[in-house]
Each structure stands twice: as structure tokens, then as C-alpha cells.
Design a protein around this motif. Structure first.
Motif, PDB file in Angstrom:
ATOM      1  N   GLN A  48      -0.913 -17.289   5.640  1.00 23.61           N
ATOM      2  CA  GLN A  48      -1.140 -16.610   4.595  1.00 23.61           C
ATOM      3  C   GLN A  48      -1.811 -15.326   5.354  1.00 23.61           C
ATOM      4  OE1 GLN A  48      -3.098 -17.746   1.099  1.00 23.61           O
ATOM      5  NE2 GLN A  48      -3.028 -19.896   1.375  1.00 23.61           N
ATOM      6  N   THR A  49      -1.973 -14.175   4.643  1.00 21.80           N
ATOM      7  CA  THR A  49      -2.624 -12.891   5.008  1.00 21.80           C
ATOM      8  C   THR A  49      -3.882 -12.693   4.063  1.00 21.80           C
ATOM      9  OG1 THR A  49      -1.290 -11.452   3.969  1.00 21.80           O
ATOM     10  CG2 THR A  49      -0.534 -11.952   5.969  1.00 21.80           C
ATOM     11  N   THR A  50      -5.023 -12.275   4.881  1.00 23.21           N
ATOM     12  CA  THR A  50      -6.109 -11.920   3.928  1.00 23.21           C
ATOM     13  C   THR A  50      -6.148 -10.535   3.331  1.00 23.21           C
ATOM     14  OG1 THR A  50      -7.235 -10.933   5.964  1.00 23.21           O
ATOM     15  CG2 THR A  50      -7.560 -13.540   5.482  1.00 23.21           C
ATOM     16  N   ARG A  51      -5.014  -9.539   3.556  1.00 21.54           N
ATOM     17  CA  ARG A  51      -4.676  -8.591   2.863  1.00 21.54           C
ATOM     18  C   ARG A  51      -3.343  -8.476   2.617  1.00 21.54           C
ATOM     19  NH1 ARG A  51      -8.173  -4.859   6.745  1.00 21.54           N
ATOM     20  NH2 ARG A  51      -6.586  -4.748   8.164  1.00 21.54           N
ATOM     21  N   ASN A  52      -2.836  -7.637   1.745  1.00 17.39           N
ATOM     22  CA  ASN A  52      -1.481  -7.662   1.529  1.00 17.39           C
ATOM     23  C   ASN A  52      -0.915  -6.033   1.358  1.00 17.39           C
ATOM     24  OD1 ASN A  52       1.078  -8.278   0.795  1.00 17.39           O
ATOM     25  ND2 ASN A  52       0.750  -8.908  -1.184  1.00 17.39           N
ATOM     26  N   ASN A  53      -1.319  -5.376   2.377  1.00 14.59           N
ATOM     27  CA  ASN A  53      -0.660  -3.995   2.331  1.00 14.59           C
ATOM     28  C   ASN A  53       0.656  -3.904   2.586  1.00 14.59           C
ATOM     29  OD1 ASN A  53      -3.296  -2.622   2.344  1.00 14.59           O
ATOM     30  ND2 ASN A  53      -3.618  -2.762   4.398  1.00 14.59           N
ATOM     31  N   ASN A  54       1.548  -4.649   2.885  1.00 10.39           N
ATOM     32  CA  ASN A  54       2.816  -4.840   3.258  1.00 10.39           C
ATOM     33  C   ASN A  54       3.442  -5.497   2.059  1.00 10.39           C
ATOM     34  OD1 ASN A  54       3.459  -4.104   6.033  1.00 10.39           O
ATOM     35  ND2 ASN A  54       1.765  -5.411   6.343  1.00 10.39           N
ATOM     36  N   GLY A  55       2.806  -5.629   0.913  1.00  9.58           N
ATOM     37  CA  GLY A  55       3.460  -6.179  -0.529  1.00  9.58           C
ATOM     38  C   GLY A  55       4.342  -7.504  -0.274  1.00  9.58           C
ATOM     39  N   SER A  95      -5.210  -0.975  12.642  1.00 13.95           N
ATOM     40  CA  SER A  95      -6.163  -1.868  12.418  1.00 13.95           C
ATOM     41  C   SER A  95      -6.381  -2.111  10.873  1.00 13.95           C
ATOM     42  CB  SER A  95      -7.440  -1.484  13.097  1.00 13.95           C
ATOM     43  OG  SER A  95      -7.922  -0.211  12.884  1.00 13.95           O
ATOM     44  N   GLU A  96      -6.208  -0.796  10.126  1.00 14.74           N
ATOM     45  CA  GLU A  96      -6.625  -1.052   8.818  1.00 14.74           C
ATOM     46  C   GLU A  96      -5.327  -1.533   7.980  1.00 14.74           C
ATOM     47  OE1 GLU A  96      -9.193   2.752   8.360  1.00 14.74           O
ATOM     48  OE2 GLU A  96      -7.155   3.161   8.463  1.00 14.74           O
ATOM     49  N   ALA A  97      -4.221  -0.983   8.336  1.00 15.92           N
ATOM     50  CA  ALA A  97      -2.757  -1.463   7.757  1.00 15.92           C
ATOM     51  C   ALA A  97      -2.262  -2.902   7.759  1.00 15.92           C
ATOM     52  CB  ALA A  97      -1.750  -0.442   8.099  1.00 15.92           C
ATOM     53  N   ASN A  98      -2.496  -3.521   8.910  1.00 13.57           N
ATOM     54  CA  ASN A  98      -1.966  -4.806   9.482  1.00 13.57           C
ATOM     55  C   ASN A  98      -2.830  -5.863   8.432  1.00 13.57           C
ATOM     56  OD1 ASN A  98      -0.520  -3.909  11.501  1.00 13.57           O
ATOM     57  ND2 ASN A  98      -1.826  -4.494  13.099  1.00 13.57           N
ATOM     58  N   ASP A  99      -2.130  -6.875   7.850  1.00 12.11           N
ATOM     59  CA  ASP A  99      -2.715  -7.720   7.157  1.00 12.11           C
ATOM     60  C   ASP A  99      -3.025  -9.017   8.214  1.00 12.11           C
ATOM     61  OD1 ASP A  99      -2.060  -6.233   4.887  1.00 12.11           O
ATOM     62  OD2 ASP A  99      -0.159  -6.992   4.950  1.00 12.11           O
ATOM     63  N   ALA A 126       1.053  -1.193   0.134  1.00 11.27           N
ATOM     64  CA  ALA A 126      -0.119   0.085   0.065  1.00 11.27           C
ATOM     65  C   ALA A 126       0.927   1.307   0.145  1.00 11.27           C
ATOM     66  CB  ALA A 126      -0.810  -0.039   1.212  1.00 11.27           C
ATOM     67  N   GLY A 127       2.364   1.173   0.298  1.00 10.07           N
ATOM     68  CA  GLY A 127       3.109   2.123  -0.048  1.00 10.07           C
ATOM     69  C   GLY A 127       2.784   3.451   0.769  1.00 10.07           C
ATOM     70  N   PHE A 128       2.958   4.482   0.259  1.00 13.38           N
ATOM     71  CA  PHE A 128       2.567   5.849   0.898  1.00 13.38           C
ATOM     72  C   PHE A 128       1.195   6.205   1.458  1.00 13.38           C
ATOM     73  CE2 PHE A 128       6.247   8.825   0.491  1.00 13.38           C
ATOM     74  CZ  PHE A 128       7.158   8.126  -0.334  1.00 13.38           C
ATOM     75  N   ALA A 129       0.204   5.182   0.820  1.00 12.22           N
ATOM     76  CA  ALA A 129      -1.245   5.175   1.423  1.00 12.22           C
ATOM     77  C   ALA A 129      -1.197   4.742   2.764  1.00 12.22           C
ATOM     78  CB  ALA A 129      -2.089   4.552   0.637  1.00 12.22           C
ATOM     79  N   MET A 130      -0.108   4.045   3.116  1.00  7.65           N
ATOM     80  CA  MET A 130      -0.155   3.373   4.606  1.00  7.65           C
ATOM     81  C   MET A 130       0.047   4.469   5.675  1.00  7.65           C
ATOM     82  SD  MET A 130       0.439  -0.048   5.231  1.00  7.65           S
ATOM     83  CE  MET A 130       1.869  -1.135   5.392  1.00  7.65           C
ATOM     84  N   ALA A 131       0.442   5.526   5.256  1.00 10.70           N
ATOM     85  CA  ALA A 131       0.751   6.702   6.125  1.00 10.70           C
ATOM     86  C   ALA A 131      -0.628   7.366   6.792  1.00 10.70           C
ATOM     87  CB  ALA A 131       1.457   7.753   5.471  1.00 10.70           C
ATOM     88  N   ALA A 132      -1.730   6.924   5.900  1.00 12.59           N
ATOM     89  CA  ALA A 132      -2.907   7.444   6.211  1.00 12.59           C
ATOM     90  C   ALA A 132      -3.904   6.262   6.901  1.00 12.59           C
ATOM     91  CB  ALA A 132      -3.822   8.147   5.085  1.00 12.59           C
ATOM     92  N   LEU A 133      -3.327   5.278   7.142  1.00  6.28           N
ATOM     93  CA  LEU A 133      -4.148   4.197   7.809  1.00  6.28           C
ATOM     94  C   LEU A 133      -3.975   4.222   9.121  1.00  6.28           C
ATOM     95  CD1 LEU A 133      -3.549   1.363   4.901  1.00  6.28           C
ATOM     96  CD2 LEU A 133      -5.338   2.906   4.938  1.00  6.28           C
ATOM     97  N   LYS A 134      -4.850   3.511   9.805  1.00  3.87           N
ATOM     98  CA  LYS A 134      -4.736   3.165  11.196  1.00  3.87           C
ATOM     99  C   LYS A 134      -4.087   1.621  11.332  1.00  3.87           C
ATOM    100  CE  LYS A 134      -7.411   6.426  13.206  1.00  3.87           C
ATOM    101  NZ  LYS A 134      -8.783   6.550  12.738  1.00  3.87           N
TER     102      LYS A 134
END
Ligand SMILES: Cc1cc2nc3c(=O)[nH]c(=O)nc-3n(C[C@H](O)[C@H](O)[C@H](O)COP(=O)(O)O)c2cc1C
Ligand SMILES: C=C(O[C@@H]1CC(C(=O)O)=C[C@@H](OP(=O)(O)O)[C@H]1O)C(=O)O
Length: 358
Positions: free
Chosen positions: A278-285, A264-268, A254-262
């Protein structure tokens, strides 16, 4: 002096855009690694200049001569040396540029760094031409990665004002990633390639240029690859990717958009599925702590608009020590992005293999 990179698969690149040729020496390929010349040719052709209206009109086949390190189609394990001759230089286009510096290109910085002894013709060693050797090494790396079930793919996420959909961060199929390699402007959404091409052609008509974003995904990377701190996978990919001329930004997941996340939203969120973590999101690339976590490796690379444009530009004649107006003549890419896609994929494949050889 900056021309060598890699820990286990070390590559040195050499040459100048208007010299006799360019090339590479690759050290560290495991003996017996297949060197598939047909596949390498296909990959080199994807990058080669002069093949369509979106490209510089300089025509180079990027034919390569393997001087050493390969026997009967396999790497010997000793240094693999490759020469790529230059054949279509128009050096007179650059006679003015000995004294008059192009804004946005490496002319001034390179002249100072090399005390005026740099070959400024065609950008010399700073030219995008020096990315041909990267594609050679990337093609060898892609073959090895494919044997391990790892596939790298990329698409054009933006050109100028036109954007494409983004990859599904949880993964694309290997087939879809491979299919993207077959087209000049690989995109995910129907109709976007022609809009992007129109954007490039409009810039060209205005003697201007456009930039864009390349999104890259590698699927099949096992967890646990990479190191913390200075040799993190993010650091190594960034080091190699920022070496590609015109690359000005990289963001992972999620890159620079991570800066605006909480948090709870950023963690995968993590789960066990199909017998693996596995993770159910992949904000960490796909990378945490600098190490792969088993999710697809995902990042985006920003490529600036081509610096050499035909419009009058304010600059400096360094010999006279005066301000002047420059109108660049010559053959330039109105947009670097289409030809940067195979380069960025190649650099990714090289770095991933380098890490896997640890
Ligand atoms: C594949 C490729 C093609 C390029 N084509 C051109 C070009 O035709 N004209 C140009 O001025 N710059 C071109 N560039 C970019 C310059 O080489 C680059 O902007 C310059 O060396 C300065 O480096 P920097 O932009 O990383 O600061 C190209 C880069 C790549 C990767
Ligand atoms: C030759 C290639 O691209 C070149 C990259 C480049 C630059 O400044 O980076 C400037 C142009 O060089 P020339 O003025 O000699 O035509 C491009 O054509 C290539 O990619 O193989």
C-alpha cells in the motif's frame, strides 16, 4: 465516427435530443452477466431531466426498452440494444437557432462538421441527453464491479464559489460511497448542499448558469489493471470522460497541484500493511505507469457552466453572415453538475470494467 468507445465492452450511442429517441448498442458483455432492470431504473432516474428546480424543466422518464441481448435477466453475450424514447421536445424553442449560433454550445462547430445537415434542435446528437445511454451501461457495469468488491462513488466538490471537503485519498468505505448515490446533491460536509443549491438558484434567477467539480473514487480495484502509454487507465478514463458534454478538465490524485510539489512530497511512500503493498499517501490517484497500484482510483472532473443562458449574448447569424445579439428561450439546466454526477460515475464504472475484462 466518434459514437463508439471501449475495447472489450464496446458501446455505440445513437440518436438526437429532438428525434424519436436515443439509445445504445453494447457489445462484449460476458454471457450470464446480470442485467438488473430495477437497479438500472434507479440509476437512470438519478440523471433524468425535470425532477427538481435545479434541473431543466424538460420532463423525460428515461424509460428504456431492451430490444436484444438479454434473456431471463442475464446478458446473452450478443449485442445488447436499448432504445430510450424522447417524449417532451419543444422544438419551436430552437427555430431561431438554425441560423443564430449559441456561444459555448456545439451549434457552430457541429454545423460546419456536418455541412449543415445536423439536427440542431435541442443540440441534436451533441445534447446532454445522449448521456442517458451511458448511465444504462454504467449501471450494468456497477453490478459486475460490486460482485468483485469494487465500488465507484462521487460527490460534488464545487459548485460556483461553494466548495465541499475532498475524499480521504487513502480511501472511503464502500458504504459511504454508495450512500452518496441516494441524494441529488451528494456532498461530504453538512450544510454544503443547501449552499450549493442556493448558488444554482441565484444563477438561474439572473438568467445565468454555474459550473463545478465532481470528485470520483473507486475502491477495491486490484493492482495491475491497465496498460502503459496509449491505453493507460488515465488515458482511457479521460477519453471517455471528455466525451461527456460540458466536461472541460480532469486531474488524477493531486493533479495540477503536483506541479508545485517536490519529489519528496509528491511520491507516495510504500509499505506492507494487512499483507498487501500500500502507500501512505495517494498523490498519484491509485494509478502509476497508467496501471492501478491497488490504492483507490481518485480523480476530479471540471464541468463548465451551462452554455444556454437567457441573458443577451454577442453571437453570429451564420445565414446572414452578421453579428447579432441572442437571448435564448427554452428549458435549460442552470447547472449541469447535479445531473452529471451519475453520468461521470457511470462512465468510470464502464471504463474500469472494460479494463478488467482484458
Ligand atoms: C447532463 C447534461 C445536461 C446538460 N444540459 C444542458 C442544457 O440544459 N443546456 C445546454 O445548453 N447545455 C447542456 N449541457 C451541455 C451541452 O450539451 C454541451 O456544453 C455542448 O454539447 C457543447 O459541448 P462541450 O461543452 O463539451 O464543448 C448538458 C450536458 C450534460 C452532460
Ligand atoms: C433532455 C435532456 O437535457 C437537455 C440537454 C440540453 C443540452 O443542450 O445538452 C438541452 C436541454 O434540451 P431541451 O432544450 O430539449 O430541453 C436539456 O433539457 C436530458 O438530459 O435528457
Amino acid at each position: 465516427m466518434g459514437a463508439t468507445f471501449g475495447r472489450n465492452l464496446r458501446m455505440t450511442i445513437f440518436g438526437e435530443s429532438h428525434g424519436k429517441g436515443i439509445g445504445l448498442v453494447l457489445d462484449g458483455l460476458p454471457p450470464g452477466t446480470p442485467v438488473n432492470e430495477d437497479f438500472i431504473k434507479e440509476e437512470m432516474a438519478r440523471r433524468a431531466p425535470g425532477k427538481n428546480r435545479m434541473s431543466t424543466q424538460r420532463r423525460e422518464t428515461d424509460a428504456f426498452i431492451i430490444e436484444s441481448g438479454v434473456f431471463e435477466g442475464k446478458a446473452t453475450g450478443t449485442p445488447l440494444c436499448v432504445l430510450i424514447p424522447n417524449s417532451d421536445q419543444h422544438s419551436k424553442d430552437y427555430s431561431l437557432l438554425k441560423d443564430v449560433m449559441r456561444p459555448g454550445h456545439a451549434d457552430y462547430a457541429g454545423k460546419v462538421r456536418y455541412r449543415g445537415f445536423n439536427d440542431y434542435r435541442g443540440g441534436g446528437h451533441f445534447s446532454g441527453r445522449l448521456t442517458a445511454p451511458l448511465v444504462f451501461t454504467g449501471a450494468v457495469a456497477k453490478t459486475v464491479l460490486a460482485q468483485k468488491g469494487i465500488v465507484v462513488g462521487a460527490h460534488v466538490a464545487r459548485i460556483g464559489t461553494i466548495t465541499d471537503a475532498l475524499f480521504n485519498p487513502l480511501g472511503e468505505t464502500a458504504e459511504r460511497l454508495q450512500a452518496l448515490r441516494k441524494v441529488t446533491l451528494p456532498v461530504l460536509e453538512d450544510g454544503k448542499a443547501s449552499l450549493m443549491e442556493a448558488e444554482i438558484m441565484a444563477a438561474r434567477k439572473q438568467m445565468d448558469s454555474v459550473g463545478g467539480i465532481v470528485e470520483v473514487m473507486a475502491v477495491g480495484m486490484p493492482p495491475g489493471i491497465g496498460d502503459p502509454f496509449f491505453d493507460s487507465l488515465e488515458s482511457s478514463l479521460s477519453h471517455a470522460l471528455f466525451s461527456v458534454p460540458a466536461v472541460k478538465g480532469i486531474e488524477f490524485g493531486a493533479g495540477f497541484a503536483m506541479a508545485a510539489l517536490k519529489g519528496s512530497e509528491a511520491n507516495d511512500p510504500m509499505t506492507v500493511a494487512n499483507g498487501r503493498v500500500q502507500t501512505t499517501r495517494n498523490n498519484n490517484g491509485g494509478i502509476t505507469g497508467g496501471i492501478t497500484n491497488g490504492m483507490p482510483v481518485l480523480f476530479r472532473v471540471a464541468v463548465k457552466p451551462t452554455p444556454s443562458i437567457g441573458q443577451p449574448q454577442q453571437t453570429v447569424n451564420v445565414t446572414e453572415g452578421e453579428d447579432t445579439i441572442l437571448e435564448i428561450k427554452g428549458r435549460h439546466d442552470p447547472c449541469i453538475v447535479p445531473r452529471a454526477v451519475p453520468v461521470i460515475e457511470a462512465v468510470t464504472a464502464w471504463v474500469l470494467l472494460d479494463m478488467l475484462l482484458e
